[in-house]
Design a protein around this motif. Structure first.
Motif, PDB file in Angstrom:
ATOM      1  N   ALA A  28      -9.391  42.818  25.528  1.00 21.12           N
ATOM      2  CA  ALA A  28      -8.978  42.500  24.426  1.00 21.12           C
ATOM      3  C   ALA A  28      -9.775  41.618  23.433  1.00 21.12           C
ATOM      4  O   ALA A  28      -9.773  42.007  21.823  1.00 21.12           O
ATOM      5  CB  ALA A  28      -7.261  42.948  23.871  1.00 21.12           C
ATOM      6  N   LEU A  29      -9.771  40.855  23.814  1.00 26.72           N
ATOM      7  CA  LEU A  29     -10.040  39.552  22.836  1.00 26.72           C
ATOM      8  C   LEU A  29     -11.698  39.908  22.297  1.00 26.72           C
ATOM      9  O   LEU A  29     -12.413  39.745  21.431  1.00 26.72           O
ATOM     10  CB  LEU A  29     -10.148  37.885  23.681  1.00 26.72           C
ATOM     11  N   ALA A  30     -12.641  40.011  23.310  1.00 28.96           N
ATOM     12  CA  ALA A  30     -13.926  40.909  23.489  1.00 28.96           C
ATOM     13  C   ALA A  30     -13.899  41.561  22.383  1.00 28.96           C
ATOM     14  O   ALA A  30     -15.075  41.765  21.748  1.00 28.96           O
ATOM     15  CB  ALA A  30     -14.466  41.116  24.604  1.00 28.96           C
ATOM     16  N   ASN A  31     -13.338  42.241  22.361  1.00 28.53           N
ATOM     17  CA  ASN A  31     -13.263  44.272  21.727  1.00 28.53           C
ATOM     18  C   ASN A  31     -11.970  43.451  19.991  1.00 28.53           C
ATOM     19  O   ASN A  31     -12.995  44.485  19.319  1.00 28.53           O
ATOM     20  CB  ASN A  31     -13.008  45.320  21.872  1.00 28.53           C
ATOM     21  N   ALA A  32     -11.844  42.061  20.146  1.00 29.03           N
ATOM     22  CA  ALA A  32     -11.831  42.241  18.483  1.00 29.03           C
ATOM     23  C   ALA A  32     -12.144  42.421  17.390  1.00 29.03           C
ATOM     24  O   ALA A  32     -13.459  41.378  17.559  1.00 29.03           O
ATOM     25  CB  ALA A  32      -9.989  40.739  18.603  1.00 29.03           C
ATOM     26  N   PRO A  33     -11.851  42.439  16.224  1.00 23.55           N
ATOM     27  CA  PRO A  33     -13.064  42.298  14.950  1.00 23.55           C
ATOM     28  C   PRO A  33     -13.005  41.029  14.666  1.00 23.55           C
ATOM     29  O   PRO A  33     -12.479  39.452  14.928  1.00 23.55           O
ATOM     30  CB  PRO A  33     -11.326  42.513  13.730  1.00 23.55           C
ATOM     31  N   ALA A  34     -14.155  40.289  14.608  1.00 20.79           N
ATOM     32  CA  ALA A  34     -14.342  38.951  13.915  1.00 20.79           C
ATOM     33  C   ALA A  34     -13.419  37.933  12.541  1.00 20.79           C
ATOM     34  O   ALA A  34     -12.378  38.859  12.502  1.00 20.79           O
ATOM     35  CB  ALA A  34     -15.953  38.986  13.048  1.00 20.79           C
ATOM     36  N   ALA A  35     -12.864  36.834  13.467  1.00 19.03           N
ATOM     37  CA  ALA A  35     -12.904  36.601  12.432  1.00 19.03           C
ATOM     38  C   ALA A  35     -13.578  34.500  12.046  1.00 19.03           C
ATOM     39  O   ALA A  35     -14.411  33.857  13.320  1.00 19.03           O
ATOM     40  CB  ALA A  35     -11.068  35.105  12.946  1.00 19.03           C
ATOM     41  N   ALA A  36     -13.184  34.352  10.762  1.00 17.95           N
ATOM     42  CA  ALA A  36     -14.297  33.074  11.080  1.00 17.95           C
ATOM     43  C   ALA A  36     -13.511  31.676  11.167  1.00 17.95           C
ATOM     44  O   ALA A  36     -12.851  31.180   9.902  1.00 17.95           O
ATOM     45  CB  ALA A  36     -14.670  33.398   9.688  1.00 17.95           C
ATOM     46  N   ARG A  37     -13.833  31.642  12.359  1.00 13.56           N
ATOM     47  CA  ARG A  37     -12.915  30.599  12.742  1.00 13.56           C
ATOM     48  C   ARG A  37     -14.212  29.430  13.215  1.00 13.56           C
ATOM     49  O   ARG A  37     -13.269  28.184  14.262  1.00 13.56           O
ATOM     50  CB  ARG A  37     -11.561  30.582  13.536  1.00 13.56           C
ATOM     51  N   PHE A  38     -15.338  29.465  12.870  1.00 13.98           N
ATOM     52  CA  PHE A  38     -16.808  28.379  13.780  1.00 13.98           C
ATOM     53  C   PHE A  38     -16.637  26.486  12.841  1.00 13.98           C
ATOM     54  O   PHE A  38     -16.699  26.288  13.139  1.00 13.98           O
ATOM     55  CB  PHE A  38     -16.905  28.806  14.264  1.00 13.98           C
ATOM     56  N   ASP A  39     -16.299  26.987  11.777  1.00 13.47           N
ATOM     57  CA  ASP A  39     -16.460  25.911  10.569  1.00 13.47           C
ATOM     58  C   ASP A  39     -16.226  24.789  11.094  1.00 13.47           C
ATOM     59  O   ASP A  39     -15.058  24.723  11.462  1.00 13.47           O
ATOM     60  CB  ASP A  39     -16.131  26.110   9.656  1.00 13.47           C
ATOM     61  N   ARG A  40     -16.572  23.754  10.137  1.00 10.15           N
ATOM     62  CA  ARG A  40     -15.422  22.747  10.261  1.00 10.15           C
ATOM     63  C   ARG A  40     -15.590  21.692  11.408  1.00 10.15           C
ATOM     64  O   ARG A  40     -14.295  21.643  11.587  1.00 10.15           O
ATOM     65  CB  ARG A  40     -14.945  22.808   8.863  1.00 10.15           C
ATOM     66  N   PRO A  41     -16.311  22.218  12.670  1.00 12.37           N
ATOM     67  CA  PRO A  41     -15.325  21.714  14.243  1.00 12.37           C
ATOM     68  C   PRO A  41     -14.799  20.387  14.279  1.00 12.37           C
ATOM     69  O   PRO A  41     -14.272  19.848  14.658  1.00 12.37           O
ATOM     70  CB  PRO A  41     -17.176  21.213  14.742  1.00 12.37           C
ATOM     71  N   MET A  42     -15.297  19.676  13.495  1.00 14.15           N
ATOM     72  CA  MET A  42     -15.091  17.995  13.263  1.00 14.15           C
ATOM     73  C   MET A  42     -13.419  17.762  13.257  1.00 14.15           C
ATOM     74  O   MET A  42     -12.639  17.355  13.552  1.00 14.15           O
ATOM     75  CB  MET A  42     -15.866  16.680  12.315  1.00 14.15           C
ATOM     76  N   LEU A  43     -13.082  18.539  12.491  1.00 14.67           N
ATOM     77  CA  LEU A  43     -11.975  18.893  11.124  1.00 14.67           C
ATOM     78  C   LEU A  43     -10.836  19.170  12.132  1.00 14.67           C
ATOM     79  O   LEU A  43      -9.896  19.271  13.309  1.00 14.67           O
ATOM     80  CB  LEU A  43     -12.006  19.099  10.129  1.00 14.67           C
ATOM     81  N   ARG A  44     -11.818  20.071  12.755  1.00 18.39           N
ATOM     82  CA  ARG A  44     -10.782  21.946  14.102  1.00 18.39           C
ATOM     83  C   ARG A  44     -10.527  19.950  15.075  1.00 18.39           C
ATOM     84  O   ARG A  44      -8.879  20.537  15.398  1.00 18.39           O
ATOM     85  CB  ARG A  44     -11.856  22.447  14.645  1.00 18.39           C
ATOM     86  N   LEU A  45     -11.348  19.070  15.716  1.00 23.44           N
ATOM     87  CA  LEU A  45     -11.086  18.727  16.407  1.00 23.44           C
ATOM     88  C   LEU A  45      -9.912  17.713  16.250  1.00 23.44           C
ATOM     89  O   LEU A  45      -9.586  17.640  17.334  1.00 23.44           O
ATOM     90  CB  LEU A  45     -12.268  18.061  17.018  1.00 23.44           C
ATOM     91  N   GLN A  46     -10.338  17.093  15.793  1.00 22.03           N
ATOM     92  CA  GLN A  46      -9.627  15.860  15.546  1.00 22.03           C
ATOM     93  C   GLN A  46      -7.722  16.400  14.811  1.00 22.03           C
ATOM     94  O   GLN A  46      -6.799  16.280  15.552  1.00 22.03           O
ATOM     95  CB  GLN A  46      -9.466  15.382  13.423  1.00 22.03           C
ATOM     96  N   GLY A  47      -7.694  17.903  14.288  1.00 20.31           N
ATOM     97  CA  GLY A  47      -6.248  18.539  14.763  1.00 20.31           C
ATOM     98  C   GLY A  47      -5.845  18.499  15.731  1.00 20.31           C
ATOM     99  O   GLY A  47      -4.598  18.370  16.779  1.00 20.31           O
ATOM    100  N   VAL A  48      -6.593  18.766  17.293  1.00 18.92           N
ATOM    101  CA  VAL A  48      -6.655  18.812  18.155  1.00 18.92           C
ATOM    102  C   VAL A  48      -5.718  17.808  18.621  1.00 18.92           C
ATOM    103  O   VAL A  48      -4.966  17.562  19.363  1.00 18.92           O
ATOM    104  CB  VAL A  48      -7.801  19.836  18.988  1.00 18.92           C
ATOM    105  N   MET A  49      -6.125  16.546  18.043  1.00 13.05           N
ATOM    106  CA  MET A  49      -6.070  15.516  19.438  1.00 13.05           C
ATOM    107  C   MET A  49      -4.575  14.845  18.638  1.00 13.05           C
ATOM    108  O   MET A  49      -3.577  14.462  19.361  1.00 13.05           O
ATOM    109  CB  MET A  49      -7.039  14.834  18.502  1.00 13.05           C
ATOM    110  N   VAL A  50      -4.642  15.313  16.583  1.00 12.83           N
ATOM    111  CA  VAL A  50      -3.102  14.511  16.687  1.00 12.83           C
ATOM    112  C   VAL A  50      -2.245  15.868  17.373  1.00 12.83           C
ATOM    113  O   VAL A  50      -1.374  15.296  17.862  1.00 12.83           O
ATOM    114  CB  VAL A  50      -3.029  14.907  14.844  1.00 12.83           C
ATOM    115  N   ALA A  51      -2.710  16.406  17.801  1.00 15.98           N
ATOM    116  CA  ALA A  51      -1.351  18.579  18.052  1.00 15.98           C
ATOM    117  C   ALA A  51      -1.392  17.954  18.985  1.00 15.98           C
ATOM    118  O   ALA A  51       0.347  17.798  19.496  1.00 15.98           O
ATOM    119  CB  ALA A  51      -2.139  19.154  18.181  1.00 15.98           C
ATOM    120  N   ILE A  52      -2.592  17.936  20.125  1.00 11.85           N
ATOM    121  CA  ILE A  52      -2.134  17.839  21.568  1.00 11.85           C
ATOM    122  C   ILE A  52      -2.432  16.000  21.845  1.00 11.85           C
ATOM    123  O   ILE A  52      -0.927  15.500  22.280  1.00 11.85           O
ATOM    124  CB  ILE A  52      -3.092  18.162  22.485  1.00 11.85           C
TER     125      ILE A  52
END
Lengths: 651, 254
Positions: A28-52
């Motif tokens: 299902a995930l492989a066939n799903a339409p694209a989503a632009a969620r690969f930008d700003r890796p540092m900001l994303r990682l930072q969010g993971v750190m805070v959340a987890i």
């Protein structure tokens, strides 16, 4: 070692089974339409750190947060035991001993085994003794199986170590296992048989857990972090655009959800924090954000079926119940995006013409006249007539502040009075402002969230064209909903305006000493954070500054700021009937304010709130105990008569 | 089957009506116009007939804002849309437009002409009978259900007290629709935007051919009676005031 081959077979089998049980999701995930969620890796990682790392949202519920943190940390410590257990027999000669596997690591394992059991104990206490309502509808058996597996893994780990100690191993770094060793010894179990038995129970339970995970909410062990990493970084107030690749505006099959929307479904932990804060759920409507996600997830797991998504897997009533208040998304510890899914499914319903009569009337009025009330545009600026001064036409002459008034503030007789108060305050502060008169249209904020993307585009484009033709510096809105549309949604059309809410502008004027106000004697009032001002746009402080500046003492309700409870009007709900509502969210909120026991004013900063809460107070028959006032009504220039405070019986 | 459906634009009654200087018409300059509600039902009925058994629906709109409504009709399923030119700033008189509609019905080889049973500018509901008479086709007004079976129509008409009559008639025919079999559907903004590209045909009006039989000599807006009194919102004071009034009028003892 003789057990190497059987263990390899067991491990490979377990991994194969796990892969097999995950295949549908992977496909299902492989066939799903694209989503632009690969930008700003540092900001994303930072969010993971805070959340987890910090358990930020988890700890908002202290017991859950702490017990989860205990289990979480213990898991990582005990992972060393897992590595040791599998490593030592899969790869003969492997051992953690050189880095302290028999000393300090052993001690940590020993202690954290007990902590893990404490964590599970707290979880059991919460789930079976406290039984919070947010677990209603979550799978009880899933949780129970996980508890059993964790206890089995930890107990077998301790007992295996204990058996080794019985067999003569050094127990000085393992106090708990040493104590258990005494018990084992007394039970007369052979050390070698015990060690083997508990070893195989231990690895068996771990592999069983692994195989079990794909069908369980425990997927979140693997998916929570990626789901948080790939969270939306767009402004909270920006509703998702319709992707160009999509033929119709809406979604009517699961496969049309992009991969992040599908990953959301798999990441849900069934914690029910969303359900606990949902105003539609509290009102008795058939919407629980949690069940919305788990129903979609179960449909995804079941694979293609004949039942339609919209009106089948998810009922129409469920979709229309949502006020788009965003409390669910704010509460979700794994950053699941409930609203984009609801809006996309509503878009399908609207495109098919499947709307309630009330919504149809409002949308038809908006199409025809640009306002939901069915009033002529010529009457939009009628409220200005009773002002003692003319209001500038921003289309005719340049202004500093372009005031986007909004439908309710323009047309609703209950709100017009406040609109005039705002105009008087602006004039008193010497602000050069103007309005669009009959050229203003509904901002489209709630139209968009009701799923009417085409009409939203029409309204937005019309407003943008009118606004761009004016000469101004900033835009001020009365309505937080307009604020959100102009500030966020209009970005889809490349319009970047500086937009602020009237509370922000007034706070600015007071700070600059441009408004000389009557100061009250510190009477206590409470304040309701509007969803689209607070949660969506972070406007928590300006209203509070205004209340303070006017000389009142703010007594916040328990649910305030990010946790504010929606009045029930948003996302097009105000145009729908009350069918199925057991307690209106607005009445629930008024009860909360009354329970404070010492406030006479219920202060609002949104025209819809004035309407909703005045009605709620009338319905509850408590007009003598609480009065709804707009924040603009609290601010009285010294040149005018001071506001008379009603007496309140303090309970 | 070819269906011709008539859509009349009427002044929005929510607007402020003002008399024109001649005192014989309303000032239309500042008014918003909207589709006559009954005509909306006629359009819906036409689309329902098309969906049930296949038909070509031609929508003809008259009055200010016709283009917008025709786009809506196209979005809902009309196959062809035509704006019938009319005299600007004048009410839509059924006598005046009937001949044009009859001519269009012939030109489009219509089997069925549908219009709303009445409008705020035709409270007698004369359009359907006029068109029927000019075409010499059978006519029924006040329909709330139309079922087509080939060239045979079964038409249900509402009478008072819940009585319903069903007629059977052969096409061609003219029907004045009271309500469609189903409430008019909602057409989404995205469909409207697509339909905004639909080419809109133009039709010039025909001379009515009627002699004027009567003319409006005066028009009057409702006069504020001044007999109402607002009793306020507080239940207790309202009750007190009510009792006082009733007593003063001798309707109750104080």
């Amino acid at each position: 070692m003789a057990s190497t081959l059987p263990l390899w077979i067991l491990v490979i089998t377990a991994f194969a089974l796990t892969a097999w049980r995950s295949r549908r999701y992977a496909v299902a995930l492989a066939n799903a339409p694209a989503a632009a969620r690969f930008d700003r890796p540092m900001l994303r990682l930072q969010g993971v750190m805070v959340a987890i790392g910090m358990h930020r949202k988890m700890l908002r519920k202290p017991l859950s947060g702490v017990l989860h943190a205990i289990i979480f940390i213990s898991f990582f410590v005990l992972l060393t035991a897992t590595i040791d257990a599998f490593g030592s027999r899969l790869f003969p000669g492997f051992s953690l001993a050189p880095i302290g596997g028999e000393t300090w690591i052993a001690a940590l394992q020993d202690i954290f085994s007990v902590l893990m059991l404490v964590g599970v104990g707290l979880a059991l206490y919460q789930r079976y003794v406290l039984r919070p309502a947010r677990f209603d509808g979550s799978s009880g058996s899933d949780a129970a199986i996980i508890y059993v597996l964790i206890v089995l893994i930890v107990a077998s780990l301790l007992l295996e170590a204990a058996a080794r100690i019985v067999g003569g191993a050094d127990g000085s770094w393992r106090p708990v296992a040493s104590a258990l060793a005494g018990l084992l010894d007394r039970a007369g179990m052979s050390a070698h048989a015990g060690e083997e038995l508990f070893y195989w129970v231990h690895v068996g339970a771990i592999l069983a857990f692994l195989v079990y995970i794909p069908g369980s909410k425990h997927r979140h062990m693997f998916l929570a972090a990626p789901n948080i990493y790939f969270r939306s970084l767009e402004p909270r107030g920006l509703a998702p655009a319709v992707p160009e690749a999509r033929e119709a505006p809406g979604i009517d099959s699961l496969g049309q959800f992009d991969w992040k929307q599908q990953l959301d479904l798999l990441s849900c932990t069934e914690c029910g924090r969303c359900q606990a804060v949902c105003p539609a759920h509290a009102a008795g409507l058939p919407l629980s954000p949690k069940l919305l996600i788990t129903d979609l997830r179960d449909a995804l797991a079941a694979g293609p079926s004949a039942a339609p998504l919209v009106g089948g897997v998810i009922s129409e009533e469920t979709l229309w119940a949502c006020t788009t208040c965003r409390a669910c998304m704010e509460a979700c510890p794994v950053e699941i995006e409930h609203l984009p899914k609801i809006i996309d499914m509503r878009r399908h319903l609207v495109d098919e013409g499947r709307v309630s009569p009330g919504l149809q009337e409002a949308l038809s009025n908006l199409t025809r006249l640009g306002n939901s009330m069915g009033k002529p545009s010529k009457m939009r600026a009628r409220w200005t007539r009773e002002l003692g001064f003319p209001v500038k036409d921003a289309r005719e002459e340049p202004v500093d502040v372009l005031w986007f008034v909004g439908d309710y503030a323009s047309y609703d007789p209950r709100v017009q009075e406040i609109t005039r108060k705002v105009a008087e305050l602006l004039t008193a502060a010497g602000v050069d402002f103007g309005i669009l008169f009959d050229a203003e249209r509904n901002s489209g904020n709630d139209v968009r969230r009701a799923g009417e993307e085409g009409l939203f585009e029409t309204l937005a484009q019309s407003n943008i064209d009118e606004i761009k033709a004016c000469s101004f510096n900033r835009i001020m809105t009365t309505d937080p909903h307009s604020l959100n549309a102009l500030k966020n949604d209009y970005q889809h059309f490349g319009a970047a305006f500086e937009v602020l809410h009237y509370t922000a502008l007034l706070a600015e004027l007071i700070a600059a000493g441009k408004l000389d106000l009557h100061v009250a004697d510190g009477a206590r009032v409470t304040y309701h954070d509007p969803c689209y001002l607070g949660r969506y746009n972070g406007g928590f402080d300006a209203p509070r500054e205004l209340i303070r500046a006017a000389g009142y003492t703010l007594h916040d309700m328990p649910r305030c700021r990010e946790n504010s409870f929606c009045c029930g009007a948003g996302g097009g709900r105000i145009w729908q009937g009350d069918d199925g509502v057991t307690e209106r969210p607005s009445e629930n909120r008024i009860r909360e304010a009354l329970s404070l026991g010492d406030v006479a004013y219920f202060v609002v900063a949104c025209p819809k709130d004035k309407v909703m809460y005045t009605a709620a107070i009338d319905a509850l028959g408590v007009a003598d105990r609480l009065k709804v006032v707009d924040i603009a009504e609290l601010l009285v220039p010294r040149t005018s008569q001071a506001l008379e405070m009603p007496t309140v019986e303090t309970t | 089957m070819n269906i011709l459906v008539i859509l009349r634009m009427i002044p929005d009654s929510a607007g402020e009506l003002q008399l024109a200087e001649d005192g014989r018409s309303i000032d239309r300059e500042w008014l918003d116009f909207q589709l006559n509600d009954f005509d909306d039902h006629a359009l819906e009925e036409a689309i329902l007939l098309k969906e049930a058994g296949g038909a070509k629906v031609t929508a003809v709109a008259v009055g200010e804002g016709a283009n917008r409504v025709l786009q809506m009709a196209a979005a809902r399923g009309a196959d062809e849309v035509v704006a019938l030119q009319s005299e600007e700033d004048a009410m839509i008189s059924s006598r005046e437009i009937a001949a044009s509609i009859a001519a269009m019905a012939r030109a489009k080889s219509a089997d069925l002409v549908l219009c709303g049973v009445q409008s705020s500018e035709d409270v007698f509901g004369q359009l359907a009978p006029y068109v029927g008479a000019l075409l010499d086709w059978p006519h029924v007004s006040g329909t709330n259900r139309i079922v087509a079976n080939g060239a045979v129509l079964r038409v249900t008409q509402e009478r008072g007290a819940g009585v319903a009559v069903t007629y059977e008639l052969a096409t061609p025919a003219v029907l004045g629709v009271q309500t469609a079999s189903k409430a008019p559907r909602y057409v989404s903004g995205s469909k409207l935007r697509e339909a905004s590209k639909t080419p809109i045909g133009r039709a010039m009006p025909e001379s009515s051919g009627f002699e004027r039989s009567a003319e409006i000599i005066t028009l009057r807006l409702p006069v504020q009676g001044g007999s109402g009194e607002n009793l306020g919102g507080n239940a207790e004071t309202v009750a007190d005031r009510l009792v006082t009034i009733l007593a003063a009028k001798g309707l109750a003892r104080n």
